[in-house]
Scaffold this active site. Structure first.
Site, short mmCIF file in Angstrom:
data_model
loop_
_atom_site.label_atom_id
_atom_site.label_comp_id
_atom_site.label_asym_id
_atom_site.label_seq_id
_atom_site.Cartn_x
_atom_site.Cartn_y
_atom_site.Cartn_z
N ASP A 123 -6.21 2.29 -3.63
CA ASP A 123 -7.47 2.28 -2.88
C ASP A 123 -7.74 3.65 -2.28
OD1 ASP A 123 -5.37 1.98 -1.09
OD2 ASP A 123 -6.36 0.47 0.14
N ASP A 180 -2.41 6.21 -4.00
CA ASP A 180 -1.30 5.50 -3.35
C ASP A 180 -0.96 4.29 -4.25
OD1 ASP A 180 -3.48 3.86 -2.73
OD2 ASP A 180 -2.65 3.26 -0.80
N ASP A 198 -1.42 1.12 -4.33
CA ASP A 198 -2.40 0.09 -4.70
C ASP A 198 -3.78 0.68 -5.00
OD1 ASP A 198 -2.84 0.58 -1.95
OD2 ASP A 198 -3.72 -1.40 -1.66
N SER A 236 0.82 -1.20 0.00
CA SER A 236 0.00 0.00 0.00
C SER A 236 0.86 1.27 0.00
CB SER A 236 -0.95 -0.05 1.20
OG SER A 236 -1.93 0.92 1.08
MG MG Z 1 -3.53 1.52 -0.21
#
Ligand code: MG
Length: 453
Positions: A241, A237, A239, A93
């Site tokens: 999300d 970010d 990943d 992340s």
């Molecule tokens: Mg993330």
């Protein structure tokens, strides 16, 4: 570090192939075999982690569907919409290049909860891994359509007035931090009729800025918004999300406001309970009050918010770090969902983003973190409880002190050896004063504490 959301470590130190394989095999056993969907972000260690995890999954007889480099929400959605028995995202992340991690999802495409995570850890620790004989080893197939599926799923929601959004031809700058959102967000915006100005949208394996989408790291994107006269800028970010937004003047609106904008839009179309964590802005209380719906606050962490959303049949939920969770698509933080909501909100308001923000509740938040090695979580909290004994306390997660003109919260991180301090006040001055008060209390009670900023 092992937490409810998975395991995370520095590659070559804590996160070795052995650890990765062991956890993946334990997860495959936990799932009882069957199909497991995986994907990863762009970091250079992703290939090693992927191969080690695949070995573990195949060895317990799982058939793996590999989505390749895709955002975490794309994996969550793919698991939720399929007959898979679970999923894994190989991503650390917002953590920097040296970190990687495994995030585990149950068959319904949401993070494992605390009970499920304990079960998984017990399988791993007691080595109750069911290796299968040679003739039952699983196989890997690749699927490249997951991002397209994700985009279609978001666009299907009737809240979005696609012809009007497309006609508006928004000009949008995107900073994907060379992460897993490099493909998703530009393609998604193009389908919404936007002109896309790309910043950090090529896959390099390394992150060109601090991967957390905080205002202090988004200078390039802010400049691009101004230079290219964009309507807004969007930052992710690694990943994808989390979504942070820059207004048309090139000013970050603050990641807390992503959910505020999304919640106000959803509650207008589909009123229902709002769920967020205890650290998110009190602007959300104002939004819920205006809409006449209840607000529920949980411990920090996607799974806690998601569980509560299921319990109360929430209309919308999420976290103040730019994580919008909309059950109409799937129960996970999703930057594509957040993006569509911001564009729809701007269409309905029929003004620029900077104008639009003037209609939103105006509070100022400040955040910092203090690193503390070797502390006992319960002792730390007990000391804080007694230090602030004359104050109104909320102990949902860490300790939140509530005052007339704002609040501050000291919360041991689940993923790093740090104490996070969040504060919100009527202006920067009062937010900063709360941060100072929290920092000074920690430094007084724990002399080993050091500023992590
Ligand atoms: Mg993330």
């Amino acid at each position: 570090m092992i937490s409810v959301s998975g395991i995370r470590g520095i590659v070559g130190e804590g996160l070795t192939p052995e650890v990765t394989t062991a956890y993946a095999a334990a997860f495959g056993s936990y799932c009882g075999g069957g199909k497991v969907i995986v994907g990863r972000d762009t970091r250079t260690t992703g290939e090693m982690v992927r191969h080690a995890a695949l070995a573990g999954l195949l060895a317990v007889g799982c058939d793996v569907v590999d989505l390749g480099i895709v955002p975490t929400p794309t994996i969550e959605l793919a698991v939720a919409k399929s007959d898979a028995s679970g999923g894994i995202a190989f991503t650390a992340s917002h953590n920097s290049d040296e970190w990687n991690a495994l995030k585990f999802f149950s068959a319904d495409g949401i993070f494992l909860d605390e009970v499920q995570a304990r079960e998984l850890n017990a399988i791993k620790d007691d080595w109750k891994v069911d290796y299968v004989p040679w003739s039952k080893i699983g196989h890997v197939s690749l699927y490249q359509g997951a991002v397209d599926d994700h985009i279609s799923a978001v666009l299907q929601d009737t809240m979005f007035d696609l012809p009007v959004i497309r006609k508006r031809n928004f000009r949008v700058a995107v900073d994907a931090v060379c992460g897993a959102g490099c493909y998703l967000l530009p393609q998604f915006l193009a389908e919404l009729g936007c002109e896309v100005v790309k910043v950090n949208c090529e896959i390099k394996g390394r992150f060109p800025r601090n991967p957390e989408p905080l205002p202090e790291y988004l200078g390039d994107l802010c400049n691009k918004v101004k230079e290219e006269s964009c309507d807004l800028g969007l930052a992710l970010d690694p990943d994808a999300d989390r979504l942070a937004i820059i207004d048309d003047k090139g000013e970050p609106i603050g990641e807390e406001n992503t959910l505020v904008i999304a919640a106000r839009l959803v509650l207008k179309h589909k009123p229902g309970p709002l769920v967020t964590n205890v650290s998110s802005t009190r602007a959300l209380d104002d939004i819920a009050k205006d809409a006449g719906v209840p607000i529920h606050r949980t411990k920090v962490g996607e799974i806690h918010v998601v569980k509560k959303m299921q319990d109360v049949k929430a209309a919308i939920g999420g976290e103040g770090n730019g994580g919008v969770i909309y059950p109409g698509v799937h129960l996970g933080r999703d930057s594509a969902v957040g993006t569509a909501m911001v564009l729809q909100a701007l269409i309905e308001a029929d003004c620029s983003l900077s104008e639009f923000m003037k209609s939103m509740p105006d509070y100022t938040m400040a955040k910092t973190k203090i690193s503390i090695e070797d502390y006992h979580r319960d002792e730390l909290l007990a000391a804080l409880h007694s230090h602030f004994k004359n104050d109104e306390q909320d102990r949902t997660d860490g300790l939140k002190i509530i005052r007339q003109n704002g609040w501050f919260q000291m919360r041991p991180s689940n993923t790093e050896p740090v104490i996070r301090i969040y504060a919100e006040g009527e202006d920067q001055h009062s937010a900063d004063a709360f941060i100072r008060e929290g920092t000074e209390a920690l430094e007084k009670l724990f002399p080993q504490a050091g500023s992590d900023e």
